[in-house]
Design a protein around this motif. Structure first.
Motif, PDB file in Angstrom:
ATOM      1  N   VAL A 121      25.653  25.009  34.552  1.00 36.51           N
ATOM      2  CA  VAL A 121      24.670  24.962  33.471  1.00 36.51           C
ATOM      3  C   VAL A 121      24.245  23.510  33.257  1.00 36.51           C
ATOM      4  CG1 VAL A 121      25.363  27.086  32.310  1.00 36.51           C
ATOM      5  CG2 VAL A 121      26.546  24.957  31.754  1.00 36.51           C
ATOM      6  N   THR A 122      22.958  23.309  33.083  1.00 39.43           N
ATOM      7  CA  THR A 122      22.404  21.963  32.959  1.00 39.43           C
ATOM      8  C   THR A 122      21.842  21.682  31.576  1.00 39.43           C
ATOM      9  OG1 THR A 122      20.280  22.757  33.813  1.00 39.43           O
ATOM     10  CG2 THR A 122      21.853  21.879  35.424  1.00 39.43           C
ATOM     11  N   ALA A 123      22.036  22.613  30.652  1.00 40.50           N
ATOM     12  CA  ALA A 123      21.560  22.463  29.281  1.00 40.50           C
ATOM     13  C   ALA A 123      22.490  23.252  28.370  1.00 40.50           C
ATOM     14  CB  ALA A 123      20.120  22.970  29.145  1.00 40.50           C
ATOM     15  N   PRO A 124      22.499  22.947  27.070  1.00 38.14           N
ATOM     16  CA  PRO A 124      23.353  23.709  26.144  1.00 38.14           C
ATOM     17  C   PRO A 124      22.729  25.041  25.759  1.00 38.14           C
ATOM     18  CG  PRO A 124      22.174  21.999  24.963  1.00 38.14           C
ATOM     19  CD  PRO A 124      21.808  21.830  26.409  1.00 38.14           C
ATOM     20  N   TYR A 125      23.404  25.755  24.862  1.00 37.84           N
ATOM     21  CA  TYR A 125      22.938  27.017  24.281  1.00 37.84           C
ATOM     22  C   TYR A 125      22.787  28.092  25.365  1.00 37.84           C
ATOM     23  CZ  TYR A 125      21.763  23.410  20.925  1.00 37.84           C
ATOM     24  OH  TYR A 125      21.823  22.314  20.109  1.00 37.84           O
ATOM     25  N   ASN A 126      23.913  28.454  25.945  1.00 37.70           N
ATOM     26  CA  ASN A 126      23.886  29.378  27.071  1.00 37.70           C
ATOM     27  C   ASN A 126      24.247  30.808  26.702  1.00 37.70           C
ATOM     28  OD1 ASN A 126      23.265  27.674  29.543  1.00 37.70           O
ATOM     29  ND2 ASN A 126      24.863  26.457  28.545  1.00 37.70           N
ATOM     30  N   TYR A 127      24.183  31.128  25.396  1.00 42.12           N
ATOM     31  CA  TYR A 127      24.427  32.500  24.953  1.00 42.12           C
ATOM     32  C   TYR A 127      23.210  32.991  24.167  1.00 42.12           C
ATOM     33  CZ  TYR A 127      29.122  30.794  25.980  1.00 42.12           C
ATOM     34  OH  TYR A 127      30.214  30.232  26.594  1.00 42.12           O
ATOM     35  N   PRO A 128      22.105  33.274  24.845  1.00 44.20           N
ATOM     36  CA  PRO A 128      20.868  33.660  24.134  1.00 44.20           C
ATOM     37  C   PRO A 128      21.028  34.912  23.293  1.00 44.20           C
ATOM     38  CG  PRO A 128      20.689  34.062  26.511  1.00 44.20           C
ATOM     39  CD  PRO A 128      21.910  33.236  26.301  1.00 44.20           C
ATOM     40  N   PHE A 129      21.941  35.806  23.673  1.00 49.43           N
ATOM     41  CA  PHE A 129      22.177  37.012  22.884  1.00 49.43           C
ATOM     42  C   PHE A 129      22.789  36.693  21.527  1.00 49.43           C
ATOM     43  CE2 PHE A 129      25.707  36.113  25.698  1.00 49.43           C
ATOM     44  CZ  PHE A 129      26.788  36.103  24.843  1.00 49.43           C
ATOM     45  N   SER A 130      23.381  35.509  21.384  1.00 49.24           N
ATOM     46  CA  SER A 130      23.958  35.066  20.114  1.00 49.24           C
ATOM     47  C   SER A 130      22.977  34.190  19.339  1.00 49.24           C
ATOM     48  CB  SER A 130      25.251  34.298  20.376  1.00 49.24           C
ATOM     49  OG  SER A 130      25.785  33.783  19.181  1.00 49.24           O
ATOM     50  N   ASP A 131      22.264  33.327  20.067  1.00 42.42           N
ATOM     51  CA  ASP A 131      21.334  32.402  19.409  1.00 42.42           C
ATOM     52  C   ASP A 131      20.075  33.093  18.919  1.00 42.42           C
ATOM     53  OD1 ASP A 131      22.948  30.172  19.704  1.00 42.42           O
ATOM     54  OD2 ASP A 131      22.239  29.805  21.733  1.00 42.42           O
ATOM     55  N   ASN A 132      19.674  34.148  19.593  1.00 38.81           N
ATOM     56  CA  ASN A 132      18.501  34.925  19.185  1.00 38.81           C
ATOM     57  C   ASN A 132      18.986  36.327  18.839  1.00 38.81           C
ATOM     58  OD1 ASN A 132      16.282  32.911  19.984  1.00 38.81           O
ATOM     59  ND2 ASN A 132      17.501  33.081  21.859  1.00 38.81           N
ATOM     60  N   VAL A 133      18.979  36.630  17.567  1.00 43.20           N
ATOM     61  CA  VAL A 133      19.631  37.846  17.076  1.00 43.20           C
ATOM     62  C   VAL A 133      19.016  39.086  17.720  1.00 43.20           C
ATOM     63  CG1 VAL A 133      20.269  39.151  15.024  1.00 43.20           C
ATOM     64  CG2 VAL A 133      20.030  36.664  14.896  1.00 43.20           C
ATOM     65  N   PRO A 134      19.810  39.924  18.388  1.00 45.40           N
ATOM     66  CA  PRO A 134      19.288  41.161  18.974  1.00 45.40           C
ATOM     67  C   PRO A 134      18.634  42.033  17.906  1.00 45.40           C
ATOM     68  CG  PRO A 134      21.503  40.717  19.789  1.00 45.40           C
ATOM     69  CD  PRO A 134      21.245  39.741  18.680  1.00 45.40           C
ATOM     70  N   THR A 135      17.631  42.784  18.317  1.00 47.07           N
ATOM     71  CA  THR A 135      16.865  43.597  17.365  1.00 47.07           C
ATOM     72  C   THR A 135      17.758  44.545  16.575  1.00 47.07           C
ATOM     73  OG1 THR A 135      14.904  43.482  18.785  1.00 47.07           O
ATOM     74  CG2 THR A 135      14.976  45.251  17.148  1.00 47.07           C
ATOM     75  N   LEU A 136      18.695  45.214  17.256  1.00 45.90           N
ATOM     76  CA  LEU A 136      19.560  46.160  16.560  1.00 45.90           C
ATOM     77  C   LEU A 136      20.394  45.455  15.502  1.00 45.90           C
ATOM     78  CD1 LEU A 136      20.856  48.912  16.156  1.00 45.90           C
ATOM     79  CD2 LEU A 136      22.418  48.396  18.064  1.00 45.90           C
ATOM     80  N   VAL A 137      20.958  44.301  15.849  1.00 45.51           N
ATOM     81  CA  VAL A 137      21.771  43.556  14.890  1.00 45.51           C
ATOM     82  C   VAL A 137      20.916  43.095  13.719  1.00 45.51           C
ATOM     83  CG1 VAL A 137      23.160  41.464  14.563  1.00 45.51           C
ATOM     84  CG2 VAL A 137      23.440  42.853  16.641  1.00 45.51           C
ATOM     85  N   ALA A 138      19.724  42.573  14.010  1.00 45.31           N
ATOM     86  CA  ALA A 138      18.838  42.110  12.939  1.00 45.31           C
ATOM     87  C   ALA A 138      18.437  43.256  12.018  1.00 45.31           C
ATOM     88  CB  ALA A 138      17.594  41.454  13.540  1.00 45.31           C
ATOM     89  N   ASP A 139      18.129  44.396  12.613  1.00 40.97           N
ATOM     90  CA  ASP A 139      17.722  45.548  11.803  1.00 40.97           C
ATOM     91  C   ASP A 139      18.865  46.032  10.917  1.00 40.97           C
ATOM     92  OD1 ASP A 139      15.192  45.474  12.825  1.00 40.97           O
ATOM     93  OD2 ASP A 139      15.476  47.132  14.239  1.00 40.97           O
ATOM     94  N   LEU A 140      20.061  46.097  11.485  1.00 38.27           N
ATOM     95  CA  LEU A 140      21.211  46.521  10.694  1.00 38.27           C
ATOM     96  C   LEU A 140      21.490  45.549   9.556  1.00 38.27           C
ATOM     97  CD1 LEU A 140      23.671  47.701  13.490  1.00 38.27           C
ATOM     98  CD2 LEU A 140      22.828  49.105  11.588  1.00 38.27           C
ATOM     99  N   ALA A 141      21.493  44.242   9.865  1.00 39.15           N
ATOM    100  CA  ALA A 141      21.743  43.239   8.827  1.00 39.15           C
ATOM    101  C   ALA A 141      20.680  43.299   7.752  1.00 39.15           C
ATOM    102  CB  ALA A 141      21.802  41.847   9.452  1.00 39.15           C
ATOM    103  N   GLY A 142      19.445  43.415   8.167  1.00 42.41           N
ATOM    104  CA  GLY A 142      18.369  43.494   7.186  1.00 42.41           C
ATOM    105  C   GLY A 142      18.463  44.720   6.307  1.00 42.41           C
ATOM    106  N   ARG A 143      18.829  45.863   6.896  1.00 39.25           N
ATOM    107  CA  ARG A 143      18.967  47.087   6.101  1.00 39.25           C
ATOM    108  C   ARG A 143      20.126  46.972   5.124  1.00 39.25           C
ATOM    109  NH1 ARG A 143      20.356  53.178   8.357  1.00 39.25           N
ATOM    110  NH2 ARG A 143      20.492  54.170   6.287  1.00 39.25           N
TER     111      ARG A 143
END
Length: 559
Positions: free
Chosen positions: A307-329
């Motif tokens: 890896v040549t740059a940081p932030y290598n877990y995009p599924f954590s850094d950008n909230v998945p739709t299902l997780v965002a929807d659940l949290a928002g609800r």
């Protein structure tokens, strides 16, 4: 505590807050005599999770230390208070207190606009402005073959903010590992060689810029000052950069990873012995934590992805739709019973994401595996504590705490209550041994949670424990108070010792945080031992006798 949350406000990202340039005539009327060469503007303040906000406060962005001095002297002479503002990535009310009105006599000093210069100061030392981001600092160091043993996961922390609250990563020596020159297993505060701050000068009857060397007694209070000072620049001890491999696993059950000591399973302590750098993220109502293990690997292992740059877990850094929807609800509709669903959705997203993004086994310069939290991640509350113990007792502490946590979560759920819907996180570090600064006479940080305990030299390790939950979750404060009381009672200084993590939640009552009189007034000062609290308070009062650098919460904390 009153919460004003909507689904939209909860999912709001950390976009830059609007800055409104000041009308010179208005500024002259409301802030008469303010230094002409220091730009003024109106600004909002919003902490990491958005529970502490203020709109329309006056702010300025000094271009150098002398402009900062001019702004502070104006504030002192006019009865205002000064609060350094970086990226506001924190939870506790060390900068702004809840309910601060737009007409409050509070001046925000933005360090991120100009106080960001970095340069090599000497062999294994870097000079840096307090407003430089951790990502920028680590990038600069990497470009010169330098780095840190460990670092906080977010890149959007200012160096000044990180030092104010003894920010840390997760690292202890692996079995057989020797500390490298310029490195420390403690907090960032333990790296400071000198600190430049705005302080009161009795001779001139004004605030001035002064540099404190690490071997001066007064420096000990500035290394971790909790917002009781305005630091403009520091010199840090650093060392040669390392390539780190980070392997993520989701196949070890919590019952095995956090098992009582004495077994031969895949425990947290066994991985600590092998690699020295671990982190467990255990989502609520799940059984398989996301477990990270970093190891020093000079050359790339065959199975690792470079890896040549940081932030290598995009599924954590950008909230998945299902997780965002659940949290928002859950927040918008008070559907807190969905906590088990959210926990499992987060765990599934991590397990699947590690595979689909090829990030379960990554390798590269230290920065690229140490930084992994972006402002776009899920905004969530966190409490925090450090338990000082011996290296041999780490697994015991982890096992005892996770057993209590699991039992209380189950007991609440049996009543239809779900006070935790995020994760429980565990990190392990060394302590702030001043000798690791490699400067004769270096002082230990008086207010760091990693300050060594003189009466217990065998305590060489700190276990960091955090529990995360959505803002406004019912019964959260009551539940977190029970966890806090367990830690304070179980690790009371007899065979281990609990201290609070300054930037997060602590001092819980049944329905509030940072509000328990006993914890604020007695437990916290006593936990630092050896008169450290009283010594630091005395120094900070002498360097700022007018309490310009403070707020209502700090006034209560320091008395």
């Amino acid at each position: 505590m009153t919460h004003h949350w909507t689904r939209r406000s909860f999912l709001l990202s950390a976009a830059a807050l609007t800055l409104v340039p000041a009308d010179p005539a208005v500024a002259a009327q409301e802030l008469p005599g303010f230094p002409d060469d220091v730009a003024l503007y109106r600004s909002a303040y919003r902490n990491w999770v958005g529970e502490i906000t203020a709109v329309g406060l006056w702010a300025c962005a000094p271009t150098d230390g002398e402009q900062a001095v001019a702004a502070v002297n104006w504030a002192w002479r006019n009865g205002w208070r000064v609060r350094a503002r970086g990226f506001s990535h924190g939870w506790s009310p060390l900068t702004i207190t809840e309910g601060t009105s737009s007409d409050a006599p509070v001046l925000l000093v933005d360090t991120t606009a100009h106080l960001t210069d970095t340069s090599l100061d000497a062999v294994n030392a870097v000079r840096a402005g307090a407003g430089v981001s951790m990502e920028s600092l680590l990038t600069f160091l990497e470009g010169h073959g330098l780095g840190l043993t460990a670092a906080p996961a977010p890149g959007d922390l200012t160096l000044g903010g990180a030092l104010a609250i003894d920010a840390h990563g997760s690292a202890v020596p692996a079995r057989g590992e020797e500390r490298l020159p310029g490195q420390t297993y403690g907090s960032l505060s333990n790296r400071v060689l000198s600190v430049t701050a705005v302080v009161w000068d009795e001779g001139s009857g004004a605030y001035v810029l002064r540099t404190f060397e690490r071997d001066e007694a007064d420096a000990a209070a500035l290394l971790t000052h909790l917002g009781r000072a305005l630091v403009t620049e520091v010199v840090l001890r650093v060392g040669a950069n390392s390539n780190l491999r980070c392997v993520s696993r989701t196949d070890i059950p919590a019952a095995e990873l956090f098992a009582a000591p004495g077994g031969d399973g895949r425990t947290l302590a066994s991985h600590l012995d092998e690699a020295g750098r671990v982190e467990a993220i255990w989502f609520a109502f799940t059984e398989f934590p996301w477990f990270k293990v970093w190891s020093v690997e000079p050359t790339k292992p065959l199975t690792s992805r470079r890896v040549t740059a940081p932030y290598n877990y995009p599924f954590s850094d950008n909230v998945p739709t299902l997780v965002a929807d659940l949290a928002g609800r859950m927040v918008a509709d008070a559907a807190w019973y969905l906590a088990p669903v959210l926990g499992n959705a987060q765990a599934d997203a991590a397990a699947l994401g590690l595979v689909t993004t090829l990030s379960a086994d990554i390798w590269g310069p230290s920065k690229n595996t140490l930084l992994y939290i972006k402002p776009t991640t899920l905004r969530i509350n966190a409490n925090g504590y450090a338990v000082l113990t011996s290296r041999a007792q780490v697994q015991r502490v982890v096992s005892e705490f996770t057993d209590f946590y699991r039992e209380r979560v189950a007991a609440y759920a049996a009543l239809g209550r779900f006070p935790v819907n995020g994760s429980m996180e565990i990190r392990v570090t060394g302590l702030d041994h001043p000798a690791e600064a490699e400067l004769d006479g270096a002082q230990a940080p008086l207010l760091s949670a990693l300050r060594p305990d003189a009466e217990h030299p065998e305590w060489d390790t700190a276990v960091w424990l955090d529990v995360l939950t959505l803002p406004g979750t019912p019964y959260a404060e009551k539940f977190l108070r029970e966890l806090e009381r367990f830690l304070l009672d179980r690790y009371d200084g007899t065979d281990a010792l609990t201290r609070v993590e300054w930037s997060k939640g602590w001092a819980y009552t049944e329905d509030a945080v940072w509000d328990d009189d006993e914890v604020l007034g007695t437990v916290v000062p006593a936990s630092l031992g050896d008169g450290a609290w009283e010594q630091a308070s005395g120094i900070l009062d002498r360097l700022d006798p007018h309490r310009v650098f403070g707020n209502a919460f700090l006034d209560r904390l320091f008395g």
